[in-house]
Design a protein around this motif. Structure first.
Motif: not given
Ligand code: FAD
Length: 478
Positions: A99-101, A182-184, A199-201, A225-227, A446-448
Motif C-alpha cells: 500500500r505505501v511503498c 518499548f513503545e512511547a 483511508f490509505r492504510l 518512553v526510553i530516555g 530506520g528514520d533515526i
Molecule cells: C504522514 C506520513 C506519511 C508517510 N507516508 C509514507 C508512504 O506513503 N510510504 C513510505 O514508504 N513512507 C511514508 N512515510 C515515511 C515512513 O512512515 C517512515 O519512513 C517510517 O515509518 C520510519 O520507520 P521507523 O521504524 O524508523 O520509525 P517510526 O515509524 O517513526 O516509528 C518510531 C517509533 O518509535 C517510537 N519512539 C520514539 N521515541 C521513543 C522512545 N524514546 N522510547 C520508545 N519509543 C519511542 C515512536 O512512538 C514510534 O512509534 C510517511 C511518513 C509520514 C509522517
C-alpha cells in the motif's frame, strides 16, 4: 488462470489493470480505504503481464529483495498461498508495503514491461499485486505462525515499534532470543498508526501484522518512553544483551515564518496524530478536538502534505490549498497520492511559497502571504532549485494552516545517551552494513539513522540490524 503459453508480445499487449476504488465524491465523506484492491481475476490478469525476465531487474529496485517474478508467477498460476510465502521470505509486512511503498521509484522503475512502453506507469503493478497477495492471505489463507527456534536465554530490547523496530523484533525472535519492544505511544506501528491515514492504510492491517509478532512471543510494552523511564545504560544493566534503537523521525520541522505560532497553525504531525491515532474525525464521539476548518493551507509536497490535505477535506474543509514551491513533477510524494489528492479536489498552488502568516485580533491565523517561484538549476537534492520572483507576493484567506515540510530525528535517545554518536542533523550514526552504533551492544536503524525516509528502507535497515544482532549474540564478539 492465465495461459502459460502467452508470448512476450501478447503479454506486452495486456494493459495495466486498474484497481477499483471509491469515487472521489464519496470518499471525501468517509475515512475508509480508497482503493478496494484487485479481485482474483484482475490480479491474475495483471500477473500475466510479467515477462518473467531471467535476470529479474525489478529485484534490484526492492530494498528487501523480494523475489518479485516468482511471487508474481505464483499469482498468475492462482497459487496465492505460495505467492505470500515467497514474499514473506524477505518481507514481514507485505500488506503495508503493497500500500505505501513508492513503487514507481523502486521495483517498478526497473520493470522491462514499463521500459518497453517507455512509461513507469505501465510497468507491471508490483505493489498492487503484493497488496493482493497479502490481503488474500489475511482473508482466506492459512496464515502460518513464523517459526521460532528454542530459547537461547538472551534478551533484546527494541526501542520503537515502527517498521524498523517491528522487523528487528521478528527476525531476532525467530532465532529464539527474548524480545521486548518499548513503545512511547499507546499503540504499535509508529508512523503507520499515527501518521499515515486510515483511508490509505487501515489500522486493522497494521494490528494484524503486529498480532503475528505477539503470536511469536514478542512482548510489547506501551507508554514506555526510553530516555524517560530507563536510559539505554539502564536497559543494559537490567540484563538486555543488545538494544536496537528504532525511534524514527518524529520531530516536526517548521519554516520559522512570521506568524507561525498563531492559533490554527499545526505541524502535520500534530494534525495527523489527532485525526488518525486519536480519531478526531469522529469528534465529539471521541474526545479529541481538531480545527473545524473552512479554508486550509498545507505547506509541502511530500506524502505527509498529501495526507494532511486529504485529511482536511475529510474533516469538512471547503477549500484545501496545497502550497508547494516547485512544480508537480518535482513533488516527492508517491504519484498515486498526488493523483488521489487532485481527484478529491485539493487545490495545488504550485511554484508558490509561503513567506508569512497573518492573524486576527484574537491571535487566530487568517491569511497566508505567499510568493511566486520559478525553477533554476538542480540543487543538492537533484531537483530544480526554486527561486522567488521579486514583487509577486499575494495573500490567501485561511483559517487553518498545516506545516508539512518534513521531520527530523527524535532527539531523546541521543540526548540521554551522549556516547551514541550522531551527525549534524541529529541522526544516529550506524555502520551501513551492521547497523552498529558507537556504543557497544547498541544498534540503530530506520528514520533515526536515515532521517525521514520510507517504510521499506526502515525495514531494510531493520533486517540488517537483526542479522548482526543475531551474530553478536551468538559469537559475543562486538
Ligand atoms: C504522514 C506520513 C506519511 C508517510 N507516508 C509514507 C508512504 O506513503 N510510504 C513510505 O514508504 N513512507 C511514508 N512515510 C515515511 C515512513 O512512515 C517512515 O519512513 C517510517 O515509518 C520510519 O520507520 P521507523 O521504524 O524508523 O520509525 P517510526 O515509524 O517513526 O516509528 C518510531 C517509533 O518509535 C517510537 N519512539 C520514539 N521515541 C521513543 C522512545 N524514546 N522510547 C520508545 N519509543 C519511542 C515512536 O512512538 C514510534 O512509534 C510517511 C511518513 C509520514 C509522517
Amino acid at each position: 488462470m492465465t495461459d502459460k503459453n502467452l508470448s512476450p508480445k501478447e503479454r506486452l499487449k495486456i494493459p495495466p489493470q486498474e484497481m477499483p476504488e471509491q469515487e472521489p465524491a464519496d470518499r471525501i465523506n468517509n475515512v475508509d480505504e480508497v482503493p478496494f484492491g484487485y479481485t482474483k481475476e484482475l490480479a491474475v490478469k495483471e500477473a500475466s503481464r510479467c515477462l518473467q525476465c531471467k535476470n529479474k531487474p525489478c529485484i534490484k529496485g526492492c530494498p528487501v529483495e523480494i523475489d518479485i517474478p516468482e511471487f508474481i508467477n505464483a499469482i498468475a498460476e492462482g497459487n496465492f498461498n505460495e505467492s505470500v510465502r515467497i514474499i514473506k521470505e524477505t518481507n514481514i509486512l507485505p500488506a503495508i508495503c503493497g500500500r505505501v511503498c513508492p513503487q514507481e521509484e523502486q521495483c517498478q522503475r526497473f520493470c522491462v514491461v514499463g521500459k518497453s512502453h517507455k512509461s513507469v506507469e505501465k510497468a507491471v503493478q508490483i505493489g498492487k499485486l503484493e497488496r493482493f497477495a497479502a490481503d488474500w492471505e489475511m482473508e482466506n489463507g492459512e496464515s502460518e505462525k513464523p517459526e521460532v527456534k528454542g530459547s537461547t536465554g538472551k534478551r533484546v530490547a527494541v526501542i520503537g515499534s515502527g517498521p524498523a523496530g517491528l522487523t528487528v523484533a521478528a527476525d531476532v525472535r525467530r532465532e529464539g532470543h527474548d524480545v521486548t519492544v518499548f513503545e512511547a505511544l499507546h499503540k504499535p506501528g509508529g508512523v503507520l498508526i499515527y501518521g499515515i491515514p486510515e483511508f490509505r492504510l487501515p489500522k486493522s492491517i497494521v494490528m494484524k501484522e503486529v498480532d503475528n509478532l505477539k503470536k511469536m512471543g514478542v512482548e510489547i510494552l506501551y507508554n514506555s518512553v526510553i530516555g524517560k523511564i530507563y536510559s539505554i545504560d539502564e536497559l543494559l544493566d537490567k540484563g538486555y544483551d543488545a538494544v536496537f534503537v528504532g525511534t524514527g523521525a518524529g520531530l516536526p520541522n517548521f519554516l520559522n515564518l512570521p506568524g507561525e505560532n498563531l492559533n490554527g497553525v499545526y505541524s502535520a504531525n500534530e494534525y495527523l496524530t489527532r485525526a488518525n491515532l486519536m480519531k478526531a474525525y469522529s469528534f465529539p464521539e471521541t474526545d479529541t478536538p481538531i480545527a473545524r476548518s473552512k479554508n486550509v493551507a498545507v505547506f509541502g509536497g511530500g506524502n505527509v502534505a498529501m495526507d494532511s490535505a486529504r485529511t482536511a477535506l475529510r474533516l469538512g474543509a471547503e477549500n484545501v490549498y496545497l502550497v508547494y514551491r516547485r512544480s508537480r513533477k518535482e513533488m516527492p510524494a508517491r504519484v498515486e497520492e498526488v493523483e488521489h489528492a487532485d481527484a478529491e479536489g485539493v487545490q495545488f498552488l504550485l511554484l508558490q511559497n509561503p513567506v508569512g502568516l497573518l492573524g486576527d485580533e484574537d491571535g487566530w491565523v487568517k491569511q497566508a502571504e505567499c510568493i511566486k517561484m520559478e525553477l533554476g538549476e538542480p540543487d543538492d537534492s537533484g531537483r530544480r532549485r526554486p527561486i522567488p520572483i521579486k514583487g509577486s507576493e499575494f495573500r490567501i484567506d485561511i483559517d487553518t494552516c498545516i506545516i508539512a515540510i518534513g521531520n527530523s530525528s527524535n532527539p531523546l535517545i541521543p540526548d540521554t545517551s551522549p556516547d551514541i554518536e550522531t551527525n549534524r542533523w541529529g541522526n544516529i550514526i550506524a555502520d551501513e552494513e551492521t547497523m552498529k552504533t558507537s556504543k557497544k551492544s547498541v544498534f540503530a536503524g530506520g528514520d533515526i539513522v536515515l532521517g525521514a525516509a520510507t517504510v521499506i528502507l526502515a525495514m531494510g535497515q531493520g533486517r540488517k540490524a537483526a542479522e548482526s544482532i543475531n551474530k553478536y549474540l551468538e559469537s559475543g564478539q562486538w
